[in-house]
Scaffold this motif. Structure first.
Motif, PDB file in Angstrom:
ATOM      1  N   THR A   1      78.902  -9.359  50.193  1.00  0.00           N
ATOM      2  CA  THR A   1      78.291  -8.030  50.112  1.00  0.00           C
ATOM      3  C   THR A   1      78.740  -7.309  48.843  1.00  0.00           C
ATOM      4  O   THR A   1      77.949  -6.608  48.203  1.00  0.00           O
ATOM      5  CB  THR A   1      78.673  -7.200  51.348  1.00  0.00           C
ATOM      6  N   PHE A   2      79.994  -7.471  48.481  1.00  0.00           N
ATOM      7  CA  PHE A   2      80.520  -6.861  47.258  1.00  0.00           C
ATOM      8  C   PHE A   2      79.688  -7.285  46.044  1.00  0.00           C
ATOM      9  O   PHE A   2      79.257  -6.451  45.240  1.00  0.00           O
ATOM     10  CB  PHE A   2      81.978  -7.275  47.078  1.00  0.00           C
ATOM     11  N   ARG A   3      79.438  -8.588  45.927  1.00  0.00           N
ATOM     12  CA  ARG A   3      78.681  -9.063  44.767  1.00  0.00           C
ATOM     13  C   ARG A   3      77.228  -8.606  44.822  1.00  0.00           C
ATOM     14  O   ARG A   3      76.632  -8.289  43.782  1.00  0.00           O
ATOM     15  CB  ARG A   3      78.776 -10.595  44.684  1.00  0.00           C
ATOM     16  N   ARG A   4      76.665  -8.568  46.022  1.00  0.00           N
ATOM     17  CA  ARG A   4      75.276  -8.094  46.131  1.00  0.00           C
ATOM     18  C   ARG A   4      75.171  -6.634  45.703  1.00  0.00           C
ATOM     19  O   ARG A   4      74.234  -6.249  44.975  1.00  0.00           O
ATOM     20  CB  ARG A   4      74.781  -8.252  47.566  1.00  0.00           C
ATOM     21  N   LEU A   5      76.133  -5.807  46.129  1.00  0.00           N
ATOM     22  CA  LEU A   5      76.105  -4.392  45.771  1.00  0.00           C
ATOM     23  C   LEU A   5      76.257  -4.198  44.262  1.00  0.00           C
ATOM     24  O   LEU A   5      75.578  -3.352  43.658  1.00  0.00           O
ATOM     25  CB  LEU A   5      77.213  -3.648  46.514  1.00  0.00           C
ATOM     26  N   LEU A   6      77.138  -4.973  43.640  1.00  0.00           N
ATOM     27  CA  LEU A   6      77.289  -4.860  42.190  1.00  0.00           C
ATOM     28  C   LEU A   6      76.017  -5.279  41.471  1.00  0.00           C
ATOM     29  O   LEU A   6      75.605  -4.647  40.494  1.00  0.00           O
ATOM     30  CB  LEU A   6      78.464  -5.722  41.712  1.00  0.00           C
ATOM     31  N   ARG A   7      75.403  -6.346  41.963  1.00  0.00           N
ATOM     32  CA  ARG A   7      74.189  -6.821  41.308  1.00  0.00           C
ATOM     33  C   ARG A   7      73.047  -5.814  41.443  1.00  0.00           C
ATOM     34  O   ARG A   7      72.291  -5.569  40.508  1.00  0.00           O
ATOM     35  CB  ARG A   7      73.774  -8.168  41.908  1.00  0.00           C
ATOM     36  N   GLU A   8      72.960  -5.190  42.613  1.00  0.00           N
ATOM     37  CA  GLU A   8      71.853  -4.260  42.862  1.00  0.00           C
ATOM     38  C   GLU A   8      72.069  -2.901  42.205  1.00  0.00           C
ATOM     39  O   GLU A   8      71.094  -2.253  41.800  1.00  0.00           O
ATOM     40  CB  GLU A   8      71.662  -4.078  44.367  1.00  0.00           C
ATOM     41  N   HIS A   9      73.334  -2.485  42.079  1.00  0.00           N
ATOM     42  CA  HIS A   9      73.595  -1.123  41.596  1.00  0.00           C
ATOM     43  C   HIS A   9      74.230  -1.077  40.214  1.00  0.00           C
ATOM     44  O   HIS A   9      74.389   0.013  39.652  1.00  0.00           O
ATOM     45  CB  HIS A   9      74.464  -0.372  42.607  1.00  0.00           C
ATOM     46  N   GLY A  10      74.606  -2.215  39.684  1.00  0.00           N
ATOM     47  CA  GLY A  10      75.067  -2.263  38.303  1.00  0.00           C
ATOM     48  C   GLY A  10      76.530  -1.972  38.090  1.00  0.00           C
ATOM     49  O   GLY A  10      77.104  -2.401  37.095  1.00  0.00           O
ATOM     50  N   SER A  11      77.154  -1.226  38.979  1.00  0.00           N
ATOM     51  CA  SER A  11      78.580  -0.915  38.847  1.00  0.00           C
ATOM     52  C   SER A  11      79.138  -0.576  40.213  1.00  0.00           C
ATOM     53  O   SER A  11      78.402  -0.224  41.150  1.00  0.00           O
ATOM     54  CB  SER A  11      78.811   0.266  37.897  1.00  0.00           C
ATOM     55  N   ALA A  12      80.474  -0.663  40.323  1.00  0.00           N
ATOM     56  CA  ALA A  12      81.119  -0.327  41.588  1.00  0.00           C
ATOM     57  C   ALA A  12      80.967   1.160  41.897  1.00  0.00           C
ATOM     58  O   ALA A  12      80.807   1.546  43.056  1.00  0.00           O
ATOM     59  CB  ALA A  12      82.591  -0.712  41.535  1.00  0.00           C
ATOM     60  N   GLN A  13      81.019   2.006  40.848  1.00  0.00           N
ATOM     61  CA  GLN A  13      80.858   3.442  41.063  1.00  0.00           C
ATOM     62  C   GLN A  13      79.506   3.765  41.686  1.00  0.00           C
ATOM     63  O   GLN A  13      79.403   4.555  42.636  1.00  0.00           O
ATOM     64  CB  GLN A  13      81.011   4.197  39.731  1.00  0.00           C
ATOM     65  N   ASN A  14      78.452   3.141  41.148  1.00  0.00           N
ATOM     66  CA  ASN A  14      77.112   3.372  41.696  1.00  0.00           C
ATOM     67  C   ASN A  14      76.996   2.832  43.119  1.00  0.00           C
ATOM     68  O   ASN A  14      76.345   3.443  43.976  1.00  0.00           O
ATOM     69  CB  ASN A  14      76.051   2.712  40.811  1.00  0.00           C
TER      70      ASN A  14
END
Length: 376
Positions: A37-50
């Motif tokens: 899920t961590f990698r999916r969120l980074l891929r979809e939102h571009g950054s951890a902050q987003n």
């Protein structure tokens, strides 16, 4: 939000600033966020902050009420504990992250490390096995680990009792990596505290868990995939038919690693898992030469190194502890009494009355030639 297999294992960009690393930790420590899920969120939102900003709304859409992301104070405390333990954060995609883990579907996005991180770039072999290993099993683990260490291989294991401990002790000086089930600063079992300190000094300890986490049963299977993932192959020395070592062996096969197995006596339950693996096609090994022959040819191995003997202080065992230790070291295959004395690190005077009691109680038996074994 659920864990899923992903076609891409890499974040868009590894963190390069303290703020980025803080946000990565905060995202990974948030509820229901695991490696995939961590990698999916980074891929979809571009950054951890987003991704952090989007998480509460995503949780509501998934029917999760009252969702809160990990508070900043939790990460501040973790970073403070890491600094106190002299731990270093390794992030997926960064140059110092172990390359062997990069292509795993469930690779940990971050690892805490204490010790010499250059060991992660050397060829490694994992060694796992029974916690209540026999004397012969411990000797086999020490011999294999010592010989492989002299050939330049780093030995990876889990700092557990038995086979893990034997493998680490044999390779503290030539290179060993302990993959911790709890926080990298939490030693389990406590009896390996001195060994863990030695590994931190000349080897390496790593963990994906937050600092200060006491290991729970659910952590060990997850830890095992890192042990196998770091290595070119996994060696199994004594494993029951249902054991964590077999989980590690399955992880190794799923990851495309070789599984190499030391055969055991058919009557010894501690070897049942090993014999099953061999029956099902794992490679049987008898020596370090067999291991090296089974591995793909490695380039740039370090020059063989001379093992330094470790003379650790010994705390005398109580009679009950010594009795229990003797019973775990003996198996159906007889061994010499002097070898048993060396294996349990007791004196002849300490062990003799305990052996007499066990023999009179029918729990052990003497064989011709002064050999000892468990009573059938």
């Amino acid at each position: 939000m659920t864990e899923e297999q992903l076609s891409s294992n890499h974040p868009t960009l590894p963190p390069t600033t303290e703020e980025d690393r803080f946000s990565w930790l905060r995202l990974l420590r948030s509820r229901k966020v695991g490696p995939a899920t961590f990698r999916r969120l980074l891929r979809e939102h571009g950054s951890a902050q987003n991704a952090l900003a989007a998480l509460p709304e995503m949780a509501r859409a998934a029917g999760i009420e009252g969702y809160e992301i990990c508070p900043p104070g939790v990460i501040e405390a973790e970073l403070k504990a890491a600094k106190a333990a002299n731990a270093r954060l390794l992030c997926l995609g960064s140059a110092d992250f172990p390359s062997a883990l990069h292509d795993l579907n469930d690779a940990p996005p971050m690892l805490w490390a204490i010790g010499d991180t250059s060991l992660l770039q050397r060829p490694s072999v994992a060694m796992v096995g029974a916690r209540n290993c026999s004397s012969l099993g411990a000797r086999m683990a020490r011999g294999l680990a010592t010989d492989l260490g002299k050939q330049g291989y780093v030995i990876v294991s889990g700092l557990a009792r038995g086979i893990d401990t034997a493998a680490h002790l044999a390779t503290v000086e030539t290179g060993t990596i302990a993959v911790m089930a709890g926080g990298v600063d939490v030693v389990y079992p406590a009896e390996n505290t001195d060994l863990a300190a030695e590994i931190a000094g000349s080897g390496l300890r790593v963990s994906e868990q937050p600092m200060g986490v006491t290991p729970q049963a659910r952590h060990f299977p997850r830890r095992n995939r890192i042990i196998s993932g770091l290595a070119k192959a996994v060696i199994v020395v004594e494993a029951a038919a249902k054991s964590g070592s077999l989980i590690t062996a399955r992880d190794a096969l799923d990851q495309g690693r070789d599984v190499l197995v030391v055969p055991g006596h058919p009557f010894d339950a501690r070897a049942a898992g090993c014999n099953l693996l061999i029956r099902d096609g794992a490679t049987l090994i008898r020596s370090a030469e067999d291991v090296i022959e089974a591995l793909p040819q490695q380039a740039n191995l370090f020059e063989p190194q001379q093992m330094l003997q470790k003379n650790l202080p010994r705390t005398p065992c109580s009679t009950n502890d010594l009795e229990r230790l003797i019973l775990t070291r003996l198996g159906p295959s007889p061994i010499a009494e002097d070898q048993l004395i060396r294996d349990v690190e007791a004196t002849a005077g300490e062990i003799a009355p305990v052996l007499v009691d066990l023999e009179l109680g029918g729990r052990i038996q003497r064989q011709p030639g002064g050999l000892l074994s468990l009573t059938a």
